[in-house]
Design a protein around this motif. Structure first.
Motif, PDB file in Angstrom:
ATOM      1  N   ALA A  99       0.859  -1.181   0.000  1.00 51.94           N
ATOM      2  CA  ALA A  99       0.000   0.000   0.000  1.00 51.94           C
ATOM      3  C   ALA A  99       0.900   1.238   0.000  1.00 51.94           C
ATOM      4  O   ALA A  99       1.685   1.438   0.937  1.00 51.94           O
ATOM      5  N   TRP A 105      -0.791  11.693   2.976  1.00 56.84           N
ATOM      6  CA  TRP A 105      -1.553  10.636   3.653  1.00 56.84           C
ATOM      7  C   TRP A 105      -1.588  10.822   5.169  1.00 56.84           C
ATOM      8  O   TRP A 105      -2.671  10.911   5.780  1.00 56.84           O
ATOM      9  N   SER A 124      -8.342   5.070   5.359  1.00 59.11           N
ATOM     10  CA  SER A 124      -7.858   5.701   4.142  1.00 59.11           C
ATOM     11  C   SER A 124      -8.713   5.318   2.946  1.00 59.11           C
ATOM     12  O   SER A 124      -9.355   4.260   2.930  1.00 59.11           O
ATOM     13  N   MET A 126      -8.574   3.731  -0.428  1.00 61.43           N
ATOM     14  CA  MET A 126      -7.651   2.844  -1.126  1.00 61.43           C
ATOM     15  C   MET A 126      -8.050   2.743  -2.590  1.00 61.43           C
ATOM     16  O   MET A 126      -9.183   2.378  -2.913  1.00 61.43           O
ATOM     17  N   ASP A 136     -10.217   0.269  -4.136  1.00 60.93           N
ATOM     18  CA  ASP A 136      -9.960  -1.016  -3.486  1.00 60.93           C
ATOM     19  C   ASP A 136     -10.594  -1.045  -2.102  1.00 60.93           C
ATOM     20  O   ASP A 136     -10.599  -2.075  -1.452  1.00 60.93           O
ATOM     21  N   ARG A 220      -2.451   3.815  -2.716  1.00 65.98           N
ATOM     22  CA  ARG A 220      -2.662   2.933  -3.865  1.00 65.98           C
ATOM     23  C   ARG A 220      -2.231   1.528  -3.458  1.00 65.98           C
ATOM     24  O   ARG A 220      -1.101   1.327  -3.029  1.00 65.98           O
ATOM     25  N   HIS A 221      -3.148   0.576  -3.603  1.00 63.87           N
ATOM     26  CA  HIS A 221      -2.950  -0.753  -3.034  1.00 63.87           C
ATOM     27  C   HIS A 221      -2.932  -1.820  -4.115  1.00 63.87           C
ATOM     28  O   HIS A 221      -3.798  -1.842  -4.995  1.00 63.87           O
ATOM     29  N   SER A 223      -3.892  -5.095  -4.485  1.00 61.66           N
ATOM     30  CA  SER A 223      -4.750  -6.007  -3.733  1.00 61.66           C
ATOM     31  C   SER A 223      -4.322  -7.462  -3.911  1.00 61.66           C
ATOM     32  O   SER A 223      -4.159  -7.951  -5.027  1.00 61.66           O
TER      33      SER A 223
END
Length: 345
Positions: A99, A105, A124, A126, A136, A220-221, A223
């Motif tokens: 992440a 952030w 947050s 995502m 996400d 930004r994840h 997943s």
């Protein structure tokens, strides 16, 4: 240790990162943390017994970072607790190694904490890394039939939601008041991994606490990069831990009212997973979940005896429509109207 240039500034935030065979993400994650506009934080990295070729070393740690190398994989829940125990900061920020936070952030999460002194957890927004225009997750929702889900997951991003309360926040990228986290006992280490944050969030609700989703705190994840979106590991722990959360946390009235729906949902999930070839892991998760129910029931007695939230207020935090979990429709509400509809994403 602090990333702030001034030695007199004490870190308010301890960032906790649990690594497990995720070394390929480290350069990008380290750069993302170095770019934070809020600087008074320190970082504890727990390497949860990664393979020899995927382990970090002290040489990989910049100033303000500490590495804890574990000799065996003690689980995601326990590894986070281990890091929380060595930090003395006001806040804990949990961040998965896949992440990657935007520069503001931490600043945005702390701003949300200042606006909501009554809340203990802050989530947050995502976004799916590499899938432009898709969420996400925008907070965790909990269907009253006993099915937690990540709100907004996989849905197209039309606009950011308004700031408001959610049932619980995803520990992929979240901020907690450290003392509240410790008072709740941290993550339940019996869960090992998967849904440990939902269980913590439920316990926070039972204790009368609340969680707020901060739309402008963005990560930004990637997943499922560590354990996979549909892996055997995830399937097993999802079926086992989902049962435990329901038995352990749900007040008696809602438990018995929702039990038929919970059984039906579990049966439907078993059918879907079996069609994908994961029936063995699902059944094994349920089997082990049932085997250890006495321990969960014992924990349940203590939790329900100490419950501070009213059934009325707890009901307003849950999702009651059986359609919403399938649509991943998030539930986010404002203080002046708990239960007021969120914007549809």
């Amino acid at each position: 240790m602090t990333l702030d240039a001034s030695a007199s500034v004490q870190p308010r935030v301890g960032v906790v990162i649990v690594m497990f065979n995720a070394i390929e993400h480290w350069p990008r994650l380290r750069a993302a943390l170095a770019a934070q506009t809020y600087r008074a934080f320190e970082v504890v990295v727990v390497d949860n017994a990664s393979g020899p070729e995927a382990r970090l070393s002290d040489a990989d740690m910049p100033a303000g970072f500490r590495l804890v190398q574990l000799p065996e994989n003690i689980g995601y829940a326990a590894a986070n607790n281990r890091a929380a125990a060595v930090l003395q900061t006001e806040f804990l920020a949990f961040l998965n190694p896949d992440a990657f936070p935007e520069p503001e952030w931490l600043e945005k999460l702390l701003a949300a904490a200042a606006r909501h002194p009554e809340a203990a957890a802050f989530g947050s927004t995502m976004l799916r890394d590499g899938e432009i225009g898709y969420f996400d997750g925008v907070g965790d929702s909990y269907w009253a039939g006993g099915a937690p889900y990540r709100g907004g997951q996989g849905r197209h991003r039309q606009f950011l939601h308004a700031e408001g309360e959610v049932f619980s926040v995803s520990a992929v990228a979240a901020l907690f008041r450290r003392q509240t986290f410790l008072d709740l006992g941290g993550f339940d280490e019996r869960f090992f991994a998967v849904l440990v944050d939902v269980d913590l969030g439920f316990r926070l609700r039972l204790a009368g606490g609340s969680a707020v989703q901060a739309p402008d705190a963005v990560v930004r994840h990637i997943s499922g990069s560590t354990i996979g979106r549909r892996s055997a590991f995830r399937t097993y722990h999802t079926f086992r831990n989902r049962l435990w959360i329901y038995v352990k946390n749900m007040p008696a009235l809602f438990f018995w009212l929702g039990l038929p729906a919970h059984a039906a949902m579990t049966g439907l999930e078993l059918l879907i997973v079996s069609m994908r070839g994961g029936w063995k892991e699902a059944w094994l998760g349920l089997k082990h979940g049932w085997k250890d129910l006495p321990a969960m029931i014992e924990t349940r007695r203590a939790l329900q005896a100490a419950r501070k939230v009213s059934l009325h207020d707890l009901a307003k935090t849950m999702v009651w429509s059986p359609i919403d979990p399938f649509l991943r429709r998030p539930k986010i509400w404002r203080e002046e109207g708990a239960g007021a509809p969120a914007k549809v994403l």
